[in-house]
Design an enzyme around this catalytic site. Structure first.
Site, PDB file in Angstrom:
ATOM      1  CE1 TYR A  37     -21.578  15.545  46.992  1.00 59.36           C
ATOM      2  CE2 TYR A  37     -21.316  15.066  44.768  1.00 59.36           C
ATOM      3  CZ  TYR A  37     -21.071  15.740  46.047  1.00 59.36           C
ATOM      4  OH  TYR A  37     -19.677  16.478  45.761  1.00 59.36           O
ATOM      5  CG  ASP A  71     -27.920  17.211  39.705  1.00 58.65           C
ATOM      6  OD1 ASP A  71     -27.348  17.242  38.644  1.00 58.65           O
ATOM      7  OD2 ASP A  71     -27.144  17.332  40.827  1.00 58.65           O
ATOM      8  CE  LYS A 120     -20.359  12.771  38.151  1.00 57.50           C
ATOM      9  NZ  LYS A 120     -21.307  12.839  39.186  1.00 57.50           N
TER      10      LYS A 120
HETATM   11  C1  LIG Z   1     -21.225  14.119  40.193  1.00 55.68           C
HETATM   12  C2  LIG Z   1     -22.553  14.773  40.455  1.00 55.68           C
HETATM   13  C3  LIG Z   1     -22.530  16.077  40.820  1.00 55.68           C
HETATM   14  C4  LIG Z   1     -21.093  16.805  41.010  1.00 55.68           C
HETATM   15  O1  LIG Z   1     -20.263  17.109  39.804  1.00 55.68           O
HETATM   16  P1  LIG Z   1     -18.948  17.437  40.046  1.00 55.68           P
HETATM   17  O2  LIG Z   1     -18.468  17.585  38.662  1.00 55.68           O
HETATM   18  O3  LIG Z   1     -18.234  16.505  40.899  1.00 55.68           O
HETATM   19  O4  LIG Z   1     -19.008  18.619  40.727  1.00 55.68           O
HETATM   20  C5  LIG Z   1     -23.639  16.687  40.966  1.00 55.68           C
HETATM   21  N1  LIG Z   1     -24.957  16.114  40.792  1.00 55.68           N
HETATM   22  C6  LIG Z   1     -24.852  14.773  40.440  1.00 55.68           C
HETATM   23  C7  LIG Z   1     -26.305  14.058  40.353  1.00 55.68           C
HETATM   24  C8  LIG Z   1     -23.723  14.332  40.299  1.00 55.68           C
HETATM   25  O5  LIG Z   1     -23.827  12.821  40.191  1.00 55.68           O
END
Ligand SMILES: *Cc1c(COP(=O)(O)O)cnc(C)c1O
Length: 428
Positions: A144, A239, A267
């Site tokens: 994701y 990511d 995060k």
């Molecule tokens: C949480 C997450 C996102 C999205 O971040 P948001 O701040 O919720 O938009 C993208 N990539 C990864 C790997 C994530 O864990």
């Protein structure tokens, strides 16, 4: 456990907020029951509006590696608040944060701050396309990367939790620009490059997947992605929104010794406030406006409160490197408790108990889990004051605020479930 107030507020929320929540997985749809409405958090604990306390392994879905209400972060935010909440003009701390990021992750020679992980991946993708002049993106099933149109193809997190294969509302052309491959399959990646090599702008990957539950890379997988992208002139995007500052201060790229071209962070970088970043090679980042032709902007980007919180959190982690060893030990203790019929995946302080006896290495193997049994496990723990992510397909997190006693209590509650479920011992 009395949850009357949470239930009443959840019912009230339904009529004005879709599903009663501002992000889908919060609704407990995959595990049943009403989500707890939270009044406050302190250290390793969440307190709901009925006055129940929980040992929290969600940690706001990743950001709270230092626990709730950490003094260093709270004081930084309080101090910044005195000076005003937003200026829409450059500030000193934004520069300090970009410098600190480059120091912690040397691949991030330059970076841009944004407000969410979604914005970070969306911007990194646009930049990769603008830099290479190509249109295709390779991603992996079950990963994701936020709710970016072109990345909501075979995505993890809430899409996996709710069983939505491909979301409504994404133009076919956007989805067609994405090639989704099985995570951990070098053969699939090689084949995709053989077929489309000259058209692939980038490969985006969670270096340790966390959004189909925790699924670490098999040896050689990330190395192969690095080699393939370099050979075909595509960019490799890690990511690290979840793994950054989590798997170690320098994230997955430090842990596995791989230098991506671009990285997305979120995060932990905001210390619990809305903040994210994308960055990487200077020659690529110099294509971003106002230096280059790739446009990206944000009214609240680099928000002073969020930057103060993030800077305080990252400095604290940098100055207390022993935290990562402690997290690793505590998480290992926690992960030792399930029986062999449960597959435990863990990377550092990220973990998932998969209710399957088989190894989980990709989305195909993750989806084989007994999600009903997971739901019973989830509620068993919740009733005993342990708060896990309300989905089989999300990672749990141990924070620096979790004590030995927290872990012991959690293990005890989990064992109770597993022992009750185990077949009775045969009579001697
Ligand atoms: C949480 C997450 C996102 C999205 O971040 P948001 O701040 O919720 O938009 C993208 N990539 C990864 C790997 C994530 O864990």
């Amino acid at each position: 456990m009395n949850t009357a107030r949470s239930e009443a507020w959840f019912a009230r929320a339904q009529s004005r907020i879709p599903g009663g929540v501002n992000s889908p997985v919060r609704a407990f749809k995959a595990v049943g029951g009403a989500p707890r409405f939270i009044a406050r958090g302190q250290g390793s604990r969440l307190f709901d509006i009925d006055g129940n306390a929980y040992i929290d392994y969600v940690g706001s879905w990743g950001p709270l590696i230092l626990g709730h209400g950490h003094a260093a972060v709270s004081e930084a935010v309080r101090a910044a608040l005195e000076d005003g909440t937003s200026f829409g003009a450059p500030t000193e701390r934004e520069v300090e944060l970009a410098e600190l990021i480059a120091q912690i992750m040397p691949s991030m020679e330059m970076s841009r701050l944004v407000n969410s992980g979604t914005e970070a991946t969306m911007s990194a993708l646009r930049l990769a396309r603008g830099f290479t002049g190509r249109e295709l993106t390779v991603k992996f099933e079950g990963c994701y990367h936020g709710h970016v149109d072109s990345l909501l193809v075979k995505a993890g997190s809430g899409m996996a939790t709710l069983g939505i294969a491909d979301t409504a509302g994404v133009p076919a052309g956007f989805a067609a620009s994405t090639i989704a491959l099985p995570f951990n399959s070098v053969a699939a990646a090689e084949q995709a490059f053989q077929r489309h090599g000259g058209k692939i702008a980038c490969v985006i990957v969670e270096p340790v997947a966390g959004n189909m539950g925790c699924v670490p890379p098999l040896p050689g997988f990330l190395e192969a992605l690095r080699e393939l992208t370099a050979r075909h002139g595509a960019l490799l995007i890690f990511d690290e929104v979840m793994t950054g500052f989590r798997l170690g201060l320098g994230g997955a790229q430090q842990r596995f010794g791989i230098r991506p071209d671009l990285t997305t962070l979120g995060k932990i970088i905001g210390g619990g406030l809305p903040l994210a970043a994308y960055g990487g090679r200077a020659d690529v980042m110099k294509r971003v406006a106002p230096l280059g032709p790739v446009y990206q902007a944000g009214t609240l980007s680099g928000n002073p409160l969020a930057v103060a919180a993030g800077l305080a959190a990252l400095r604290y982690l940098r100055d207390h490197p022993e935290i990562y060893g402690e997290l690793e030990r505590r998480a290992a203790q926690l992960c030792a408790c399930p029986p062999p019929q449960v597959t435990v995946n863990r990377a550092g302080s990220m973990f998932t108990f998969f209710f399957t006896g088989r190894p989980v290495t990709d989305w195909e193997s993750a989806r084989q889990c007994d999600t009903e049994r997971f739901a019973r496990f989830f509620h068993h723990l919740l009733e005993r004051g342990v708060y896990l992510p309300p989905s089989q397909f999300e990672a749990g997190f141990v924070s620096a605020a979790h004590s030995e006693e927290d872990i012991r209590r959690t293990v005890e509650a989990a064992r109770e479930f597993f022992e009750a479920a185990a077949p009775p011992p045969s009579n001697p």
